[in-house]
Design a protein around this motif. Structure first.
Motif, PDB file in Angstrom:
ATOM      1  N   ASN A 138      37.137  36.707  43.308  1.00 50.52           N
ATOM      2  CA  ASN A 138      38.580  36.486  43.317  1.00 50.52           C
ATOM      3  C   ASN A 138      38.977  35.505  42.216  1.00 50.52           C
ATOM      4  O   ASN A 138      39.937  35.729  41.466  1.00 50.52           O
ATOM      5  CB  ASN A 138      38.998  35.990  44.689  1.00 50.52           C
ATOM      6  N   GLU A 139      38.220  34.379  42.077  1.00 48.81           N
ATOM      7  CA  GLU A 139      38.538  33.382  41.064  1.00 48.81           C
ATOM      8  C   GLU A 139      38.333  33.957  39.649  1.00 48.81           C
ATOM      9  O   GLU A 139      39.112  33.679  38.706  1.00 48.81           O
ATOM     10  CB  GLU A 139      37.668  32.142  41.261  1.00 48.81           C
ATOM     11  N   ALA A 140      37.279  34.765  39.499  1.00 49.38           N
ATOM     12  CA  ALA A 140      37.019  35.360  38.172  1.00 49.38           C
ATOM     13  C   ALA A 140      38.136  36.320  37.788  1.00 49.38           C
ATOM     14  O   ALA A 140      38.604  36.344  36.612  1.00 49.38           O
ATOM     15  CB  ALA A 140      35.673  36.082  38.177  1.00 49.38           C
ATOM     16  N   LEU A 141      38.598  37.135  38.767  1.00 45.99           N
ATOM     17  CA  LEU A 141      39.666  38.088  38.450  1.00 45.99           C
ATOM     18  C   LEU A 141      40.955  37.362  38.121  1.00 45.99           C
ATOM     19  O   LEU A 141      41.724  37.807  37.228  1.00 45.99           O
ATOM     20  CB  LEU A 141      39.873  39.031  39.642  1.00 45.99           C
ATOM     21  N   ARG A 142      41.271  36.266  38.826  1.00 46.98           N
ATOM     22  CA  ARG A 142      42.493  35.520  38.485  1.00 46.98           C
ATOM     23  C   ARG A 142      42.433  35.000  37.047  1.00 46.98           C
ATOM     24  O   ARG A 142      43.427  35.012  36.311  1.00 46.98           O
ATOM     25  CB  ARG A 142      42.696  34.376  39.481  1.00 46.98           C
ATOM     26  N   ALA A 143      41.257  34.482  36.673  1.00 46.78           N
ATOM     27  CA  ALA A 143      41.104  34.004  35.288  1.00 46.78           C
ATOM     28  C   ALA A 143      41.279  35.153  34.289  1.00 46.78           C
ATOM     29  O   ALA A 143      41.889  35.007  33.207  1.00 46.78           O
ATOM     30  CB  ALA A 143      39.731  33.356  35.110  1.00 46.78           C
ATOM     31  N   TRP A 144      40.760  36.336  34.686  1.00 45.29           N
ATOM     32  CA  TRP A 144      40.864  37.511  33.796  1.00 45.29           C
ATOM     33  C   TRP A 144      42.330  37.931  33.683  1.00 45.29           C
ATOM     34  O   TRP A 144      42.854  38.145  32.580  1.00 45.29           O
ATOM     35  CB  TRP A 144      40.003  38.632  34.367  1.00 45.29           C
ATOM     36  N   TYR A 145      43.034  38.036  34.832  1.00 44.60           N
ATOM     37  CA  TYR A 145      44.437  38.437  34.785  1.00 44.60           C
ATOM     38  C   TYR A 145      45.286  37.476  33.945  1.00 44.60           C
ATOM     39  O   TYR A 145      46.264  37.872  33.301  1.00 44.60           O
ATOM     40  CB  TYR A 145      45.008  38.495  36.218  1.00 44.60           C
ATOM     41  N   SER A 146      44.939  36.214  33.945  1.00 46.60           N
ATOM     42  CA  SER A 146      45.762  35.210  33.239  1.00 46.60           C
ATOM     43  C   SER A 146      45.731  35.389  31.710  1.00 46.60           C
ATOM     44  O   SER A 146      46.547  34.819  30.982  1.00 46.60           O
ATOM     45  CB  SER A 146      45.292  33.800  33.609  1.00 46.60           C
ATOM     46  N   THR A 147      44.749  36.155  31.215  1.00 46.72           N
ATOM     47  CA  THR A 147      44.645  36.340  29.757  1.00 46.72           C
ATOM     48  C   THR A 147      45.344  37.609  29.258  1.00 46.72           C
ATOM     49  O   THR A 147      45.374  37.891  28.043  1.00 46.72           O
ATOM     50  CB  THR A 147      43.159  36.397  29.349  1.00 46.72           C
ATOM     51  N   ARG A 179      49.364  31.938  12.069  1.00 42.03           N
ATOM     52  CA  ARG A 179      48.016  31.409  12.344  1.00 42.03           C
ATOM     53  C   ARG A 179      48.064  30.401  13.478  1.00 42.03           C
ATOM     54  O   ARG A 179      47.156  30.341  14.308  1.00 42.03           O
ATOM     55  CB  ARG A 179      47.457  30.762  11.045  1.00 42.03           C
ATOM     56  N   ASP A 180      49.105  29.571  13.559  1.00 38.72           N
ATOM     57  CA  ASP A 180      49.214  28.620  14.683  1.00 38.72           C
ATOM     58  C   ASP A 180      49.301  29.366  16.016  1.00 38.72           C
ATOM     59  O   ASP A 180      48.732  28.967  17.034  1.00 38.72           O
ATOM     60  CB  ASP A 180      50.456  27.728  14.479  1.00 38.72           C
ATOM     61  N   ARG A 181      50.059  30.515  15.977  1.00 39.64           N
ATOM     62  CA  ARG A 181      50.168  31.304  17.218  1.00 39.64           C
ATOM     63  C   ARG A 181      48.794  31.844  17.614  1.00 39.64           C
ATOM     64  O   ARG A 181      48.410  31.842  18.800  1.00 39.64           O
ATOM     65  CB  ARG A 181      51.151  32.461  17.004  1.00 39.64           C
ATOM     66  N   ILE A 182      48.057  32.312  16.571  1.00 41.40           N
ATOM     67  CA  ILE A 182      46.699  32.845  16.868  1.00 41.40           C
ATOM     68  C   ILE A 182      45.814  31.751  17.466  1.00 41.40           C
ATOM     69  O   ILE A 182      45.097  31.967  18.461  1.00 41.40           O
ATOM     70  CB  ILE A 182      46.076  33.450  15.579  1.00 41.40           C
ATOM     71  N   TYR A 183      45.800  30.579  16.846  1.00 42.97           N
ATOM     72  CA  TYR A 183      44.949  29.485  17.327  1.00 42.97           C
ATOM     73  C   TYR A 183      45.353  29.063  18.749  1.00 42.97           C
ATOM     74  O   TYR A 183      44.512  28.748  19.599  1.00 42.97           O
ATOM     75  CB  TYR A 183      45.037  28.289  16.384  1.00 42.97           C
ATOM     76  N   THR A 184      46.698  29.065  18.982  1.00 47.45           N
ATOM     77  CA  THR A 184      47.177  28.654  20.322  1.00 47.45           C
ATOM     78  C   THR A 184      46.706  29.639  21.380  1.00 47.45           C
ATOM     79  O   THR A 184      46.240  29.261  22.468  1.00 47.45           O
ATOM     80  CB  THR A 184      48.705  28.563  20.324  1.00 47.45           C
ATOM     81  N   LEU A 185      46.829  30.937  21.083  1.00 47.78           N
ATOM     82  CA  LEU A 185      46.388  31.951  22.035  1.00 47.78           C
ATOM     83  C   LEU A 185      44.881  31.873  22.265  1.00 47.78           C
ATOM     84  O   LEU A 185      44.368  32.039  23.388  1.00 47.78           O
ATOM     85  CB  LEU A 185      46.778  33.357  21.542  1.00 47.78           C
ATOM     86  N   ASN A 186      44.144  31.626  21.146  1.00 45.27           N
ATOM     87  CA  ASN A 186      42.689  31.522  21.283  1.00 45.27           C
ATOM     88  C   ASN A 186      42.326  30.334  22.166  1.00 45.27           C
ATOM     89  O   ASN A 186      41.418  30.406  23.004  1.00 45.27           O
ATOM     90  CB  ASN A 186      42.064  31.391  19.884  1.00 45.27           C
ATOM     91  N   SER A 187      43.059  29.198  22.032  1.00 47.73           N
ATOM     92  CA  SER A 187      42.784  28.010  22.864  1.00 47.73           C
ATOM     93  C   SER A 187      43.104  28.287  24.327  1.00 47.73           C
ATOM     94  O   SER A 187      42.461  27.769  25.245  1.00 47.73           O
ATOM     95  CB  SER A 187      43.629  26.827  22.353  1.00 47.73           C
ATOM     96  N   TYR A 188      44.079  29.153  24.555  1.00 48.25           N
ATOM     97  CA  TYR A 188      44.441  29.481  25.945  1.00 48.25           C
ATOM     98  C   TYR A 188      43.422  30.436  26.577  1.00 48.25           C
ATOM     99  O   TYR A 188      43.021  30.291  27.717  1.00 48.25           O
ATOM    100  CB  TYR A 188      45.840  30.086  25.952  1.00 48.25           C
ATOM    101  N   GLY A 190      40.237  31.050  25.596  1.00 49.38           N
ATOM    102  CA  GLY A 190      38.847  30.569  25.641  1.00 49.38           C
ATOM    103  C   GLY A 190      38.449  29.926  26.976  1.00 49.38           C
ATOM    104  O   GLY A 190      37.466  30.327  27.615  1.00 49.38           O
ATOM    105  N   PRO A 191      39.188  28.911  27.505  1.00 56.37           N
ATOM    106  CA  PRO A 191      38.795  28.294  28.778  1.00 56.37           C
ATOM    107  C   PRO A 191      38.790  29.273  29.939  1.00 56.37           C
ATOM    108  O   PRO A 191      37.952  29.206  30.845  1.00 56.37           O
ATOM    109  CB  PRO A 191      39.845  27.199  28.987  1.00 56.37           C
ATOM    110  N   ARG A 192      39.719  30.234  29.953  1.00 57.78           N
ATOM    111  CA  ARG A 192      39.765  31.175  31.069  1.00 57.78           C
ATOM    112  C   ARG A 192      38.623  32.169  30.991  1.00 57.78           C
ATOM    113  O   ARG A 192      38.112  32.635  32.013  1.00 57.78           O
ATOM    114  CB  ARG A 192      41.113  31.900  31.056  1.00 57.78           C
ATOM    115  N   ILE A 195      35.893  30.278  32.528  1.00 54.62           N
ATOM    116  CA  ILE A 195      36.015  30.263  34.014  1.00 54.62           C
ATOM    117  C   ILE A 195      35.518  31.593  34.571  1.00 54.62           C
ATOM    118  O   ILE A 195      34.789  31.643  35.569  1.00 54.62           O
ATOM    119  CB  ILE A 195      37.473  30.017  34.423  1.00 54.62           C
ATOM    120  N   PHE A 196      35.917  32.703  33.911  1.00 53.72           N
ATOM    121  CA  PHE A 196      35.476  34.025  34.363  1.00 53.72           C
ATOM    122  C   PHE A 196      33.956  34.106  34.350  1.00 53.72           C
ATOM    123  O   PHE A 196      33.325  34.578  35.310  1.00 53.72           O
ATOM    124  CB  PHE A 196      36.090  35.082  33.440  1.00 53.72           C
ATOM    125  N   SER A 197      33.340  33.586  33.270  1.00 51.40           N
ATOM    126  CA  SER A 197      31.878  33.649  33.161  1.00 51.40           C
ATOM    127  C   SER A 197      31.202  32.814  34.242  1.00 51.40           C
ATOM    128  O   SER A 197      30.243  33.252  34.888  1.00 51.40           O
ATOM    129  CB  SER A 197      31.452  33.158  31.765  1.00 51.40           C
TER     130      SER A 197
END
Length: 919
Positions: A138-147, A179-188, A190-192, A195-197
C-alpha cells in the motif's frame, strides 16, 4: 514358525500403509507450500526488478530531456521517448489492474514493454489486483501514484522544448526555466522512487517471514499429525501382543507354557520368576518337573493337584496346579496354572489351632444355632457345669441360666444381640448336680453376608472365687487392715446414713473422737509391732462397750471414732463416754509388757454440732484436742469456741513461719544458783516470741506448733547461734565465765547434722565446750532410741555436757542416765511445788537426789519459789536451783550488770539479790 511369522507380517504391512500415505501427503504439502513461497518471491523479485528498471528509465529520461533542452539533438529526444514509454506502460498496467476490469493480455504486454521479468508478471498482477492494501505494498503504491503528475509534466516539457527547437529555438531565459522545471521534477520524483523501493524491499522481507512461518507451521502440524497417526497405528499394532503379555504377566497365579513333547518350559509369567527367584531367561528351556518338590506325573488335564513349588534358598511354597492343552501353530503346548495356597493352608492350620485352643482354654464355650440350641461345647464347659455336649444337644443354653435375682434372661438381651451388639453380664448357672454358681457370661453372634444370625457363641467363667476375692477387697477398702474397724471413708458414709435416719425420726446422733494419750511414747519405747498389737486390744475394748447398732472406726494412727445412734440428746452419750474412759485407763497386757494408757475424747452431736458427717467428725476432733490440752484422760463436749482456738492455732502457725525472717524471737536468761553459796553459776536460755500485735507469746503456745510444722530445728539452730554469740559478748565485756544451758528439741537432737552444727558454732565463736550445757527431755531421749547413745558418746568426746530435763514426768529409762555425756539431772517443778509439806513429793525428790549422787550427776531443781523449798533441797543434797525465789528471767545486759557490779547501773532494772534473805 515361518508361516506364523508371515501371517503376522502381512497385516502389519497393511496397517503401516496409512503412515506411508500420510508421509507422502505431508511431503507433497511441504513442496506445494515451498513452490508457493518461491512464486511469491519471484513476484517480489519482479516488483524489485521492475522498480529498478522504472527508476533507471525515470532518471535516464530526465538526463535525456535536459540534454535535449540544451543541445536540441533528435537522438536525445528519441532516448527520452524510449524511457518514457517504459514509465507510461507500467503506469497504464497499474491503473488498468486498479480499475478492476482489465484485459489480462494487454496488461501482460504492458508489463513486458516495461521490461518486467515475464515469470513475475502473473504474481504482480495477482498482488496488485487482490492485495493492493497489504502492508508495505500500500505504501509503495501511494509513492508510485504520487509521481504520475510529475512524469506527465516531463512529457509536457518535452513537447514544449521540441516545439521551441522546431521554431526559433530556446532563449537562454527559457532554457534556464525549463531546466529548473526538469531539476525540480527530478528532485520530487527521486525520493518517492526511493520510498517505493524501500517499501517493496520491506514487503518482500515481510512476505518472506510470513511464508517461512507458514511453511514451518504447516510442516510442524503435518509432522505432529503424522506422529499421532503413527503412534495410534503402532499402538494398535502392539495392542494384541501387549494385552496378551499384560494379562499373562499381571496374573496373580503363576502361568507356565510347557512343550508337551519335550516337557521343557517355553514361556513363564512374572509371578513364576518372583516365586522361584529365577529369571525368565533362566527358566525357559528348563524341565517343568524341576519346579516342584513332588513328582507331577499322572496329573490329568483339567484336574487340580497340590504340590510344593521350590523357591530361592530351598523355600517351599504350597501350591495347587491345574493344566490344560493348547496349540501354538502346529506345536502342542501344555498351559499350567499354579496357584499359591499358602493363605489357605495357614487358615486351615489356624482353624486346627483354634479348635485345639478352644478345647484347652479354661473358659467354657458354647456354640448354639440361631434358636439358641446347643451344637457343641468345649472341655472346660464340662469341667465347670458337669454337662457333656451330648447331654445338651437340642437344648437351649439359656434354660439353665438365670439373672442374679433369679429371673430368666430377658428378651432385651437377644434383641441387643440381634441389633449387632454383644451382651456381657453376670448370671447364676445350674450344674448337672443341681447346684448353682455365679457366672460371668458373654454372648455374641456369628452372621452371614445378609447380617442374619447363624450361630450364637457364649463364653463363660465361674466367678465364685473372684466374687469372694472382690468381697475381701471391698472389705479392705472400707476397713482398717490392722484392727478390722471401719476406715474414715466408711465411717463417714455410715455417719451420713445415721444422720438421714435421725433427721426423719427426729433423733440425735453422737460422734466420739478418741485419741490415746502419750501413745507415741509407748510406741517408740517398745516397738511398732507392740504398738500395733496394743491398738488391736484398744479397738477390742472400745467395741465391747458399744451396742451392735453403734459403729467404731479407726481413722489415724491412735485415733478412733465412735458413732452412737438413736439418742434423744447429745448428753445421753455421757455414760458411754465414761465407760470408755474407764476401760481404756485399765492396764493392757501386750506380750510380756504391761502398758497403762489413757484417752482424751471429744463429743459432737447431730443436729446441735453439725448436720453432716464431715462437720461432726471435725467438731469432735476439736473437742478432743481441747480435752487433751486442758487435762487428758477426760472428755469434752464440742462448743463453738473450740474452733476459734483451732483457727487461732492455724493463724499462729502462719505467723510463726515469718517470725524468724522478721527477727521477732529473742532470748531471756534465768540464773541458776548454787544452793550452798548462793552464787550464780549458770543461766538457762529461754526463748520468747515478741509478736508485733499479740505481744509476748510464751514457748508453751508456739513450740508445739513449730514442732508440728517442722520448724523446730531451724528455731533450735537460731537459739544455739544466738546463745554462743551472747557468751562471746559477755566474755569481751569481762563477765565471769558461767555455764549457759540451751534446751534442745528431739527433732534437732536426732538430726544427723546436730553434733557438727553445735561443734562448728562453738569453734566459730572460739568458746570452750564446757561453757555450753544441752538440755533434752527424757521423753525425747526415749523416742530417739539407739541414736541417743551414739549422739551422747560423740558429745562426750567433744567435751559437751548434757542435762536430762523434766526427769520423772514421763516414761523413764534409767539406762540413759549412765550415758557418758549426761552430767546433770533437772528435777521438774511438779515435784518441787509440794515441798516440803507433801510427803510424796519429798520422797520422790529425795530419791532422785540420792540416785543422782550415786551416779555422780549434778542435780538442778526447777521452780523454787519459797525459802522452805530452798532449805529442803539444800539439806537433801541438791547442788543448784532455779526459780522466782532467786530471779525472774532477765535480759542479757541485766545478767551482765548482775555479775559485773562495776558496770553502769541500768535505771530500769530491778534485780533481785542472791542469795535471798532468810527470816
Amino acid at each position: 514358525m515361518r508361516n506364523a511369522q508371515t501371517t503376522l507380517q502381512r497385516p502389519l504391512s497393511r496397517r503401516l500403509m496409512p503412515l506411508v500415505y500420510a508421509l507422502v501427503a505431508m511431503v507433497g504439502l511441504i513442496l506445494a507450500l515451498t513452490w508457493g513461497a518461491l512464486q511469491v518471491q519471484i513476484t517480489l523479485a519482479g516488483f524489485l526488478n521492475g522498480e529498478s528498471l522504472w527508476s533507471k528509465a525515470q532518471k535516464q529520461s530526465v538526463i535525456d530531456l535536459d540534454a535535449y533542452a540544451v543541445s536540441g539533438e533528435a537522438a536525445d529526444l528519441a532516448s527520452f521517448r524510449r524511457n518514457y514509454v517504459i514509465l507510461d506502460s507500467d503506469r497504464w498496467a497499474r491503473d488498468a489492474i486498479a480499475s478492476g476490469s482489465f484485459d489480462h493480455e494487454k496488461v501482460v504486454q504492458a508489463f513486458k514493454r516495461g521490461s518486467v521479468i515475464p515469470a513475475a508478471i502473473p504474481g504482480m498482477i495477482f498482488i496488485l489486483d487482490h492485495f493492493p492494501a497489504a502492508p508495505h505494498i500500500n505504501e509503495a503504491l501511494r509513492a508510485w501514484y504520487s509521481t504520475d503528475d510529475a512524469i506527465a509534466e516531463l512529457a509536457d516539457i518535452a513537447r514544449q522544448v521540441q516545439a521551441a527547437h522546431a521554431g526559433t529555438g530556446l532563449s537562454n531565459v527559457e532554457l534556464t526555466r525549463q531546466r529548473d522545471r526538469i531539476y525540480t521534477l527530478n528532485s520530487y520524483i527521486g525520493p518517492r522512487t526511493n520510498i517505493f523501493s524501500v517499501e517493496i524491499a520491506r514487503g518482500a522481507s515481510w512476505v518472506s517471514e510470513i511464508l517461512f512461518g507458514s511453511v514451518l507451521g504447516a510442516a510442524c502440524i503435518a509432522m505432529l499429525l503424522w506422529l499421532r497417526m503413527a503412534r495410534r497405528i503402532l499402538a494398535s499394532v502392539r495392542g494384541t501382543e501387549e494385552r496378551y503379555r499384560l494379562l499373562f504377566d499381571s496374573a496373580a497365579d503363576a502361568i507356565v507354557m510347557v512343550d508337551e513333547t519335550t516337557g521343557r518350559i517355553l514361556d513363564v509369567n512374572r509371578t513364576v520368576s518372583t516365586w522361584t527367584g529365577r529369571d525368565a531367561n533362566e527358566l525357559i528351556g528348563d524341565r517343568f518337573v524341576h519346579l516342584f518338590v513332588q513328582s507331577i506325573s499322572g496329573q490329568q488335564a483339567g484336574r487340580a493337584a497340590t504340590n510344593a513349588l521350590l523357591g530361592l534358598g530351598g523355600i517351599k511354597r504350597p501350591v495347587e496346579t491345574q493344566t490344560s492343552l493348547a496349540t501354538w501353530g502346529d506345536l502342542p503346548v501344555r498351559q499350567a496354572i499354579i496357584r499359591d495356597i499358602s493363605e489357605r493352608v495357614a487358615i486351615e492350620q489356624e482353624r486346627r489351632v483354634a479348635a485345639e485352643a478352644l478345647a484347652s482354654i479354661v473358659e467354657g464355650v458354647i456354640i448354639a444355632d440361631a434358636d439358641r440350641r446347643v451344637i457343641s461345647t468345649n472341655a472346660a464347659h464340662t469341667d465347670i457345669t458337669g454337662f457333656t455336649c451330648q447331654a445338651l444337644q437340642g437344648r437351649r443354653f439359656d434354660d439353665s441360666r438365670r439373672l442374679p435375682d433369679g429371673k430368666p434372661l430377658p428378651k432385651s438381651i437377644w434383641e441387643d444381640i440381634a441389633a449387632g451388639r454383644n451382651w456381657l453380664g453376670e448370671v447364676q448357672s445350674i450344674r448337672s448336680d443341681g447346684s448353682s454358681y455365679p457366672e460371668h457370661l458373654s454372648i455374641s453372634a456369628i452372621r452371614d453376608t445378609d447380617n442374619q444370625v447363624l450361630y450364637f457363641v457364649a463364653v463363660f467363667t465361674n466367678i465364685h472365687e473372684a466374687k469372694l476375692h472382690q468381697h475381701r477387697l471391698e472389705h479392705l477398702a472400707r476397713h482398717d487392715p490392722l484392727t478390722g474397724l471401719v476406715n474414715r471413708a466408711e465411717f463417714e458414709r455410715r455417719c451420713s446414713d445415721a444422720i438421714a435416719i435421725a433427721e426423719r425420726e427426729r433423733l440425735a446422733v453422737v460422734v466420739l473422737f478418741i485419741d490415746l494419750d502419750a501413745f507415741k511414747i509407748v510406741n517408740d519405747s517398745y516397738s511398732h509391732a507392740i504398738g500395733d498389737r496394743l491398738l488391736v486390744k484398744v479397738a477390742d475394748r472400745i467395741s465391747r462397750q458399744l451396742s451392735e447398732s453403734d459403729v467404731v472406726g479407726r481413722i489415724g494412727g491412735d485415733e478412733f471414732t465412735v458413732l452412737i445412734n438413736r439418742l434423744s440428746l447429745r448428753e445421753d452419750a455421757r455414760a458411754i463416754v465414761n465407760r470408755l474412759l474407764a476401760t481404756l485407763s485399765e492396764p493392757l497386757i501386750v506380750d510380756d509388757y504391761e502398758v497403762v494408757l489413757s484417752a482424751s475424747i471429744g463429743v459432737a452431736g447431730y443436729p446441735l454440732d453439725g448436720i453432716d458427717s464431715a462437720t461432726l467428725i471435725a467438731n469432735a476432733d476439736a473437742a478432743m484436742y481441747t480435752a487433751k490440752t486442758e487435762e487428758r484422760n477426760t472428755f469434752r463436749f464440742y462448743t463453738p469456741m473450740m474452733h476459734a482456738d483451732t483457727r487461732r492455732r492455724l493463724q499462729l502457725a502462719s505467723e510463726l513461719r515469718q517470725a524468724l525472717s522478721r527477727n521477732e524471737f529473742h532470748l531471756l536468761y534465768q540464773p541458776s544458783i548454787e544452793l550452798r553459796t548462793g552464787r550464780i553459776v549458770a543461766v538457762e536460755a529461754l526463748l520468747r516470741w515478741q509478736h508485733p500485735e499479740r505481744g509476748e507469746v510464751l514457748p508453751g503456745e508456739f513450740i508445739p506448733v513449730a514442732e508440728s510444722l517442722g520448724m523446730i530445728r531451724r528455731i533450735d539452730e537460731w537459739v544455739m547461734q544466738a546463745v554462743c554469740a551472747q557468751i562471746q559478748v559477755w566474755d569481751l565485756a569481762g563477765m565471769p565465765p558461767i555455764r549457759v544451758a540451751v534446751n534442745i528439741s528431739a527433732r534437732w537432737f536426732g538430726h544427723p547434722a546436730f553434733v557438727d552444727g553445735v561443734s562448728r558454732t562453738l569453734q566459730s565463736r572460739q568458746l570452750s565446750p564446757k561453757r555450753l550445757l544441752l538440755e533434752i527431755t527424757e521423753s525425747a531421749m526415749l523416742r530417739l532410741g539407739d541414736d541417743t547413745e551414739r549422739t551422747m558418746r560423740t558429745l562426750h568426746g567433744l567435751g559437751i555436757d548434757v542435762a536430762v530435763d523434766d526427769f520423772g514426768t514421763g516414761y523413764s529409762s534409767m539406762a540413759y542416765l549412765k550415758l557418758p555425756a549426761v552430767a546433770y539431772l533437772k528435777i521438774d517443778r511438779s515435784f518441787v511445788t509440794g515441798l516440803p509439806g507433801n510427803v510424796n513429793d519429798a520422797a520422790i525428790a529425795e530419791a532422785m537426789l540420792a540416785m543422782s549422787k550415786s551416779l555422780g550427776l549434778i542435780t538442778i531443781a526447777e521452780g523454787i519459789e519459797t525459802e522452805a523449798q530452798h532449805d529442803f533441797l539444800l539439806r537433801a543434797g541438791c547442788a543448784e536451783g532455779q526459780g522466782y525465789l532467786y530471779s525472774y528471767p532477765l535480759k542479757a545486759d541485766e545478767i551482765l550488770h548482775l555479775l559485773c557490779p562495776n558496770q553502769p547501773q541500768l535505771p530500769v532494772s530491778k534485780l533481785r539479790l542472791v542469795p535471798p534473805k532468810r527470816s
